[in-house]
Write a protein that holds these residues in place. Structure first.
Motif, PDB file in Angstrom:
ATOM      1  N   ASP A 158      17.122  56.692  11.216  1.00  0.00           N
ATOM      2  CA  ASP A 158      17.721  58.032  11.082  1.00  0.00           C
ATOM      3  C   ASP A 158      18.836  58.013  10.029  1.00  0.00           C
ATOM      4  OD1 ASP A 158      16.123  58.900  13.152  1.00  0.00           O
ATOM      5  OD2 ASP A 158      17.728  58.912  14.660  1.00  0.00           O
ATOM      6  N   ALA A 159      19.573  56.897   9.981  1.00  0.00           N
ATOM      7  CA  ALA A 159      20.713  56.788   9.049  1.00  0.00           C
ATOM      8  C   ALA A 159      20.264  56.339   7.661  1.00  0.00           C
ATOM      9  CB  ALA A 159      21.744  55.807   9.608  1.00  0.00           C
ATOM     10  N   GLY A 160      18.953  56.250   7.450  1.00  0.00           N
ATOM     11  CA  GLY A 160      18.429  55.885   6.125  1.00  0.00           C
ATOM     12  C   GLY A 160      18.493  54.392   5.843  1.00  0.00           C
ATOM     13  N   GLN A 161      18.710  53.588   6.885  1.00  0.00           N
ATOM     14  CA  GLN A 161      18.772  52.134   6.692  1.00  0.00           C
ATOM     15  C   GLN A 161      17.380  51.522   6.849  1.00  0.00           C
ATOM     16  OE1 GLN A 161      21.655  50.593   9.449  1.00  0.00           O
ATOM     17  NE2 GLN A 161      23.350  51.665   8.487  1.00  0.00           N
ATOM     18  N   PRO A 162      17.142  50.362   6.203  1.00  0.00           N
ATOM     19  CA  PRO A 162      15.851  49.684   6.356  1.00  0.00           C
ATOM     20  C   PRO A 162      15.775  48.970   7.708  1.00  0.00           C
ATOM     21  CG  PRO A 162      17.276  48.413   4.915  1.00  0.00           C
ATOM     22  CD  PRO A 162      18.058  49.648   5.293  1.00  0.00           C
ATOM     23  N   GLY A 163      15.622  49.773   8.767  1.00  0.00           N
ATOM     24  CA  GLY A 163      15.756  49.268  10.136  1.00  0.00           C
ATOM     25  C   GLY A 163      14.840  48.091  10.448  1.00  0.00           C
ATOM     26  N   ARG A 164      13.597  48.187   9.987  1.00  0.00           N
ATOM     27  CA  ARG A 164      12.643  47.113  10.318  1.00  0.00           C
ATOM     28  C   ARG A 164      13.127  45.789   9.720  1.00  0.00           C
ATOM     29  NH1 ARG A 164       7.708  45.080   8.066  1.00  0.00           N
ATOM     30  NH2 ARG A 164       6.059  44.767   9.616  1.00  0.00           N
ATOM     31  N   ASP A 165      13.560  45.815   8.463  1.00  0.00           N
ATOM     32  CA  ASP A 165      14.034  44.588   7.809  1.00  0.00           C
ATOM     33  C   ASP A 165      15.297  44.052   8.494  1.00  0.00           C
ATOM     34  OD1 ASP A 165      11.994  44.828   6.032  1.00  0.00           O
ATOM     35  OD2 ASP A 165      13.222  45.654   4.405  1.00  0.00           O
ATOM     36  N   ILE A 166      16.172  44.973   8.888  1.00  0.00           N
ATOM     37  CA  ILE A 166      17.420  44.533   9.543  1.00  0.00           C
ATOM     38  C   ILE A 166      17.091  43.858  10.878  1.00  0.00           C
ATOM     39  CG2 ILE A 166      19.573  45.329  10.595  1.00  0.00           C
ATOM     40  CD1 ILE A 166      19.616  47.597   8.469  1.00  0.00           C
ATOM     41  N   VAL A 167      16.189  44.491  11.634  1.00  0.00           N
ATOM     42  CA  VAL A 167      15.823  43.917  12.940  1.00  0.00           C
ATOM     43  C   VAL A 167      15.134  42.559  12.755  1.00  0.00           C
ATOM     44  CG1 VAL A 167      14.246  44.258  14.905  1.00  0.00           C
ATOM     45  CG2 VAL A 167      15.782  46.101  14.206  1.00  0.00           C
ATOM     46  N   LEU A 168      14.301  42.446  11.724  1.00  0.00           N
ATOM     47  CA  LEU A 168      13.641  41.154  11.467  1.00  0.00           C
ATOM     48  C   LEU A 168      14.665  40.087  11.070  1.00  0.00           C
ATOM     49  CD1 LEU A 168      10.349  42.250   9.666  1.00  0.00           C
ATOM     50  CD2 LEU A 168      10.643  41.458  12.021  1.00  0.00           C
ATOM     51  N   ALA A 169      15.693  40.478  10.315  1.00  0.00           N
ATOM     52  CA  ALA A 169      16.743  39.514   9.954  1.00  0.00           C
ATOM     53  C   ALA A 169      17.487  39.046  11.212  1.00  0.00           C
ATOM     54  CB  ALA A 169      17.717  40.144   8.961  1.00  0.00           C
ATOM     55  N   HIS A 171      16.255  38.915  14.216  1.00  0.00           N
ATOM     56  CA  HIS A 171      15.311  38.036  14.933  1.00  0.00           C
ATOM     57  C   HIS A 171      15.343  36.632  14.337  1.00  0.00           C
ATOM     58  CE1 HIS A 171      11.670  36.670  16.864  1.00  0.00           C
ATOM     59  NE2 HIS A 171      11.022  36.578  15.718  1.00  0.00           N
ATOM     60  N   GLU A 172      15.362  36.580  13.020  1.00  0.00           N
ATOM     61  CA  GLU A 172      15.380  35.289  12.301  1.00  0.00           C
ATOM     62  C   GLU A 172      16.649  34.498  12.670  1.00  0.00           C
ATOM     63  OE1 GLU A 172      12.584  34.778  10.790  1.00  0.00           O
ATOM     64  OE2 GLU A 172      13.202  32.753  10.223  1.00  0.00           O
ATOM     65  N   ILE A 173      17.762  35.196  12.733  1.00  0.00           N
ATOM     66  CA  ILE A 173      19.025  34.530  13.085  1.00  0.00           C
ATOM     67  C   ILE A 173      18.931  33.878  14.459  1.00  0.00           C
ATOM     68  CG2 ILE A 173      21.400  35.030  13.842  1.00  0.00           C
ATOM     69  CD1 ILE A 173      21.600  36.963  11.509  1.00  0.00           C
ATOM     70  N   LEU A 174      18.416  34.627  15.436  1.00  0.00           N
ATOM     71  CA  LEU A 174      18.358  34.071  16.792  1.00  0.00           C
ATOM     72  C   LEU A 174      17.346  32.939  16.871  1.00  0.00           C
ATOM     73  CD1 LEU A 174      18.779  37.176  19.110  1.00  0.00           C
ATOM     74  CD2 LEU A 174      20.475  35.525  18.338  1.00  0.00           C
ATOM     75  N   THR A 176      16.461  30.869  14.370  1.00  0.00           N
ATOM     76  CA  THR A 176      16.882  29.654  13.664  1.00  0.00           C
ATOM     77  C   THR A 176      18.124  29.025  14.299  1.00  0.00           C
ATOM     78  OG1 THR A 176      18.003  31.049  12.069  1.00  0.00           O
ATOM     79  CG2 THR A 176      15.891  30.204  11.402  1.00  0.00           C
ATOM     80  N   THR A 177      18.975  29.851  14.922  1.00  0.00           N
ATOM     81  CA  THR A 177      20.179  29.248  15.527  1.00  0.00           C
ATOM     82  C   THR A 177      19.888  28.701  16.925  1.00  0.00           C
ATOM     83  OG1 THR A 177      20.891  31.444  16.233  1.00  0.00           O
ATOM     84  CG2 THR A 177      21.843  30.600  14.203  1.00  0.00           C
ATOM     85  N   GLY A 178      18.787  29.162  17.521  1.00  0.00           N
ATOM     86  CA  GLY A 178      18.269  28.485  18.709  1.00  0.00           C
ATOM     87  C   GLY A 178      19.030  28.685  20.012  1.00  0.00           C
ATOM     88  N   GLY A 179      19.875  29.699  20.134  1.00  0.00           N
ATOM     89  CA  GLY A 179      20.559  29.949  21.410  1.00  0.00           C
ATOM     90  C   GLY A 179      19.637  30.658  22.389  1.00  0.00           C
ATOM     91  N   ALA A 180      20.213  31.024  23.541  1.00  0.00           N
ATOM     92  CA  ALA A 180      19.391  31.669  24.569  1.00  0.00           C
ATOM     93  C   ALA A 180      19.443  33.199  24.467  1.00  0.00           C
ATOM     94  CB  ALA A 180      19.859  31.227  25.942  1.00  0.00           C
ATOM     95  N   SER A 181      20.239  33.743  23.545  1.00  0.00           N
ATOM     96  CA  SER A 181      20.346  35.208  23.447  1.00  0.00           C
ATOM     97  C   SER A 181      19.026  35.792  22.954  1.00  0.00           C
ATOM     98  CB  SER A 181      21.453  35.605  22.465  1.00  0.00           C
ATOM     99  OG  SER A 181      22.670  35.006  22.821  1.00  0.00           O
ATOM    100  N   ARG A 182      18.674  36.911  23.534  1.00  0.00           N
ATOM    101  CA  ARG A 182      17.442  37.594  23.127  1.00  0.00           C
ATOM    102  C   ARG A 182      17.780  38.861  22.352  1.00  0.00           C
ATOM    103  NH1 ARG A 182      12.342  37.659  26.190  1.00  0.00           N
ATOM    104  NH2 ARG A 182      12.161  35.668  27.246  1.00  0.00           N
ATOM    105  N   LEU A 183      16.892  39.199  21.409  1.00  0.00           N
ATOM    106  CA  LEU A 183      17.032  40.463  20.698  1.00  0.00           C
ATOM    107  C   LEU A 183      16.275  41.531  21.491  1.00  0.00           C
ATOM    108  CD1 LEU A 183      18.438  41.244  18.049  1.00  0.00           C
ATOM    109  CD2 LEU A 183      16.178  41.309  16.996  1.00  0.00           C
TER     110      LEU A 183
END
Ligand code: E4P
Length: 239
Positions: A158-169, A171-174, A176-183
């Motif tokens: 809605d805010a004109g941001q590339p939401g899919r890419d941001i959400v995928l980034a 996901h990648e962070i969680l 690769t960093t390997g903690g227990a937090s879920r997206l």
């Protein structure tokens, strides 16, 4: 339907978790008995949309209604003008857990929110950092061991941001960093968004009744089911 309270919940177990994003008990009663939802997410906006008072008394009533249904985790959000007030509402909400129904406390991912989340986590609460818009906020949530970080995909779009890419980034962070937090991807507006992200390895989603209904709907399946029943009757199946 009674819950099986005999099993311990393994909070770190991998796999899909679907949440119904609703504070409307009629929607809970429609979808939770279908058995596919891990949990329910609520927040003050969803309470407002459902005409439900955002008071501890009403949250206790709602959680009592929810506890009778089939799911494992109820997420409720803090409110308050100050950090202390948010902590207090969070502490009270955390006490609404019931046998077979865990409670997770949602806290907006503001700077104050992180302080509130840390204090609540220290008192034993499991936390969702919510209204998350940047990958950095996800990093911070993982930093203190939040159970979930909830990005608002639809609102990013809605805010004109590339939401899919941001959400995928995120996901990648969680990953690769390997903690227990879920997206916990939230603010989903279409079933196709859930399916698209699931194909890319995301496994935790919250969506409302309209998206749930969309996922459960296929005209071709309805036609096939009607054909099966007609054939069963034709071949001696009792009415
Ligand atoms: C939180 O879990 C919700 O998804 C949040 O209320 C945002 O949803 P909306 O963008 O549909 O309002």
């Amino acid at each position: 339907m009674a819950l099986d309270n005999s099993k311990q919940i393994d909070f770190n177990a991998p796999g899909l978790r679907l949440f119904l994003d609703s504070a409307e008990p009629r929607e809970w009663e429609r979808f939770l008995p279908l058995g596919v939802f891990y949990g329910v997410t609520t927040n003050p906006l969803l309470l407002q949309r459902a005409g439900q008072a955002c008071t501890l008394k009403n949250m206790a009533t709602l959680s009592g209604q929810a506890a009778k249904l089939v799911f494992r985790e109820l997420q409720m959000q803090v409110w308050g003008d100050t950090s202390d007030e948010m902590c207090e509402s969070g502490r009270q909400l955390a006490q609404l857990a019931a046998p077979g129904m865990e409670v997770v406390i949602k806290v907006p991912a503001t700077e104050d929110g992180y302080q509130v989340a840390r204090r609540l986590a220290q008192s034993g609460a499991r936390i969702t950092m919510t209204a998350v818009y940047t990958p950095g906020q996800v990093l911070l949530a993982a930093g203190f061991g939040a159970a979930y970080a909830a990005p608002y995909l639809g609102r990013m779009l809605d805010a004109g941001q590339p939401g899919r890419d941001i959400v995928l980034a995120m996901h990648e962070i969680l990953k690769t960093t390997g903690g227990a937090s879920r997206l916990l991807v939230a603010s989903l507006r279409q079933a196709a968004q859930v399916v698209d992200l699931a194909q890319l390895g995301l496994d935790t989603f919250t969506f409302g009744a309209a998206v749930a209904a969309e996922l459960f709907t296929s005209d071709l399946t309805d036609q096939a089911a009607a054909q099966f029943q007609a054939a069963a009757l034709d071949m001696g199946g009792q009415k």
